[in-house]
Motif scaffolding. Structure first.
Motif, PDB file in Angstrom:
ATOM      1  N   VAL A 182       1.611   7.009 -21.982  1.00  0.00           N
ATOM      2  CA  VAL A 182       0.608   6.585 -21.580  1.00  0.00           C
ATOM      3  C   VAL A 182      -0.219   5.977 -22.662  1.00  0.00           C
ATOM      4  O   VAL A 182      -0.393   6.818 -23.645  1.00  0.00           O
ATOM      5  CB  VAL A 182      -0.209   7.547 -20.309  1.00  0.00           C
TER       6      VAL A 182
ATOM      7  N   ILE B  98      -5.708   3.222 -18.182  1.00  0.00           N
ATOM      8  CA  ILE B  98      -4.489   3.375 -18.932  1.00  0.00           C
ATOM      9  C   ILE B  98      -3.438   2.569 -18.383  1.00  0.00           C
ATOM     10  O   ILE B  98      -3.548   1.994 -17.452  1.00  0.00           O
ATOM     11  CB  ILE B  98      -4.245   4.851 -18.635  1.00  0.00           C
TER      12      ILE B  98
ATOM     13  N   SER C  64      -3.320   2.267 -14.329  1.00  0.00           N
ATOM     14  CA  SER C  64      -3.621   3.422 -13.515  1.00  0.00           C
ATOM     15  C   SER C  64      -5.251   3.906 -14.366  1.00  0.00           C
ATOM     16  O   SER C  64      -5.757   3.279 -15.168  1.00  0.00           O
ATOM     17  CB  SER C  64      -2.798   4.639 -13.664  1.00  0.00           C
TER      18      SER C  64
ATOM     19  N   LEU D 287      -7.075   7.350 -15.914  1.00  0.00           N
ATOM     20  CA  LEU D 287      -7.092   8.794 -16.024  1.00  0.00           C
ATOM     21  C   LEU D 287      -8.629   9.205 -15.757  1.00  0.00           C
ATOM     22  O   LEU D 287      -9.677   9.005 -16.199  1.00  0.00           O
ATOM     23  CB  LEU D 287      -7.041   8.976 -17.626  1.00  0.00           C
TER      24      LEU D 287
END
Length: 146
Positions: free
Chosen positions: A83, A103, A115, A117
């Motif tokens: 990631v 991320i 996405s 985090l």
């Protein structure tokens, strides 16, 4: 390569979900539920004298058959390799008391997905400390030069 709006595997069409049937194509990886979830490469399709799918382990080995309707076969999901943070601004939700870091998730098949985090206050403090340690290690490795 982005996962949004595209099927996981070409043989699935655009109907991803639990109700969408999986019809593997030659070369697809498939998990066979009748063999305890064993993963195999599809090496032959039903038809032309064959009444079943034929699979073999990815590294080679003994072949096996699966029913021609494919009802025991499931697609193999790609695995996350790493990631990376995106070059976008972070967010903080005061009501939820959570920070968000945009991320990019990288998969072993070359695909990516964006996405977020989400970090609670204790995680924010921990990662603040850990990133500070990384920067100190970098400075030490470079001899104090940036």
């Amino acid at each position: 390569m982005s996962r949004r709006g595209t099927p996981h595997q070409p043989s699935q069409g655009s109907q991803l979900g639990t109700a969408a049937p999986f019809y593997p194509r030659l070369g697809d990886l498939a998990r066979d539920t009748s063999r305890g979830g064993e993963i195999g490469v599809v090496v032959a399709l039903p038809g032309e004298g064959r009444n079943t799918y034929h699979l073999c382990p990815p590294g080679g080995g003994d072949k096996w058959s699966a029913p021609n309707d494919g009802n025991t076969l499931r697609p193999v999901q790609p695995q996350v390799t790493h990631v990376t943070p995106q070059k976008r601004d972070v967010t903080y939700d005061a009501r939820a008391r959570q920070g968000g870091l945009p991320i990019t998730v990288h998969y072993d098949d070359g695909g990516t997905a964006e996405s977020l985090l989400v970090l609670d206050p204790s995680q924010l403090e921990l990662y603040h400390y850990q990133v500070g340690r990384i920067l100190a290690m970098r400075d030490k490795a470079l001899g104090g030069k940036l």
